[in-house]
Scaffold this active site. Structure first.
Site, short mmCIF file in Angstrom:
data_model
loop_
_atom_site.label_atom_id
_atom_site.label_comp_id
_atom_site.label_asym_id
_atom_site.label_seq_id
_atom_site.Cartn_x
_atom_site.Cartn_y
_atom_site.Cartn_z
N GLY A 168 0.81 -1.22 0.00
CA GLY A 168 0.00 0.00 0.00
C GLY A 168 0.84 1.26 0.00
CB CYS A 169 -0.33 4.71 0.61
SG CYS A 169 -1.74 4.65 -0.51
CG PHE A 170 3.52 1.62 4.41
CD1 PHE A 170 4.65 0.83 4.28
CD2 PHE A 170 2.31 1.02 4.71
CE1 PHE A 170 4.57 -0.56 4.44
CE2 PHE A 170 2.22 -0.36 4.89
CZ PHE A 170 3.36 -1.15 4.75
CG PHE A 194 1.41 8.99 5.89
CD1 PHE A 194 2.13 9.18 7.06
CD2 PHE A 194 1.34 10.04 4.97
CE1 PHE A 194 2.77 10.39 7.30
CE2 PHE A 194 1.98 11.25 5.21
CZ PHE A 194 2.69 11.42 6.38
#
EC number: 2.3.1.74
Length: 393
Positions: A165-167, A375
């Protein structure tokens, strides 16, 4: 002859200096959507125009997103051929997988070719490959496919990161730093490639967090070359990777979740994600910059994953950041949307290019020290301390 000790071998294996980003390349699909037109297009293509109240809500989400346009591999023609992808929760994983297992490595290759060209060394000198995607899963993975597409050596040491994901734009730099600094002469090709074909689906008034994703996510791939002890006659360091840390925020269970199902990748988030991040961000900053003696967050340059405008606004307010601190981050959000793991690498690219254009003294907007934040699901935060390099020194 005296036997060589393990300690001597260990010392010889290690690089002398810190890892640095030596080149950056980015790529997007050719197809793009403008945010102003997207609500009409989205509700039409998903045959949801009868949901007028929900459409108005989605319009407001798009208006507040601070996004101007996003690139998307999924064209209208592809979506018409795959009606189950346009439904809210129809079985569609096979169709999605068929797209991403081919297109994710291809888009990654485009970014990698640009990074390798800027780096200026033959690709045979790439010793390690890290490939990261939240778009689809396959065996052998995207790392293998990219090795074949680029014609890398079969002995290249590969790492495949799925579903982070986004991290993960921070994670790949942390891993690349460790590889480069612990393997003398290592040159690590890092690729993050994301395509929203796994998450695209029609609207439902019972699942508004899915709609948030439909308003924010875009497609893109970014690649960097990371290495220590650069050959100054050819290689041009852009940013040194000084330290890297990862933490799970307290009381954040279930804040951001994704689940791979027959219907594709579903996306769930709590409303308080911006609050959780802004409440905890200073602790991460103090831990990272305390040893350096920095406590003024306006004295460093910022590469922050642009999860969405609310996160950026709350971080800015909580830390008292000047508006220009998140300029590069907001610029990438505006022009590309949230590209998950690839975003922070796009922002690095945006910053170094803008600094060169504006005649800044360093690649960090004229400043020496900077932070890169990722994050994502967990809620997980990656914190990477960067040191810029002088421009035209």
């Amino acid at each position: 002859m005296a036997a060589v000790t393990v300690e001597e071998i260990r010392k010889a294996q290690r690089a002398d200096g810190p890892a640095a980003v030596l080149a950056i390349g980015t790529a997007t699909p050719a197809n793009y959507v403008t945010q102003a037109d997207y609500p009409d297009y989205y509700f039409r293509i998903t045959k949801s125009e009868h949901m007028t109240e929900l459409k108005e809500k989605f319009k407001r989400m798009c208006d507040k997103s601070m996004i101007r346009k996003r690139y998307m591999y999924l064209t209208e023609d592809i979506l018409k051929e795959n009606p189950n992808m346009c439904a809210y929760m129809a079985p569609s994983l096979d169709a999605r997988q068929d797209i991403v297992v081919v297109e994710v490595p291809k888009l990654g290759k485009e970014a990698a070719v640009k990074a390798i060209k800027e780096w200026g060394q033959p690709k045979s000198k790439i010793t390690h490959l890290i490939f990261c995607t939240t778009s689809g899963v396959d065996m052998p993975g995207c790392d293998y496919q990219l090795t074949k597409l680029l014609g890398l050596r079969p002995s290249v040491k590969r790492f495949m990161m799925y579903q982070q994901g986004c991290f993960a734009g921070g994670t790949v730099l942390r891993l690349a730093k460790d590889l480069a600094e612990n393997n003398r002469g290592a040159r690590v090709l890092v690729v993050c490639s994301e395509i929203t074909a796994v998450t695209f689906r029609g609207p439902a008034d019972t699942h508004l967090d899915s709609l948030v994703g439909q308003a924010l996510f875009g497609d893109g791939a970014a690649a960097v070359i990371v290495g220590a002890d650069p050959n100054e006659s050819i290689e041009r360091p852009l940013y040194q990777l000084v330290s890297a840390a990862q933490t799970i925020l307290p009381d954040s269970d279930g804040a951001i979740d994704g689940h791979l199902r027959e219907v594709g990748l579903t996306f769930h988030l709590l409303k308080d994600v911006p609050g959780l991040i802004s409440k905890n961000i200073e602790k991460s900053l103090k831990e990272a910059f305390g040893p350096i003696g920095i406590s003024d967050w306006n004295s460093i340059f910022w590469i922050a994953h642009p999860g969405g405008p609310a996160i950026l606004d709350q971080v800015e307010a909580k830390l008292g950041l000047k508006e220009e601190k998140l300029r590069a981050t907001r610029q990438v959000l505006s022009e590309y949307g949230n590209m998950s793991s690839a975003c922070v690498l796009f922002i690095l690219d945006e910053m170094r290019k803008k600094c060169a254009e504006e005649g800044r003294a360093t690649t960090g907007e004229g400043l020496d020290w900077g932070v890169l934040f990722g994050f994502g699901p967990g809620l997980t935060v990656e914190t990477v301390v960067l040191r810029s390099v002088p421009i035209n020194a």
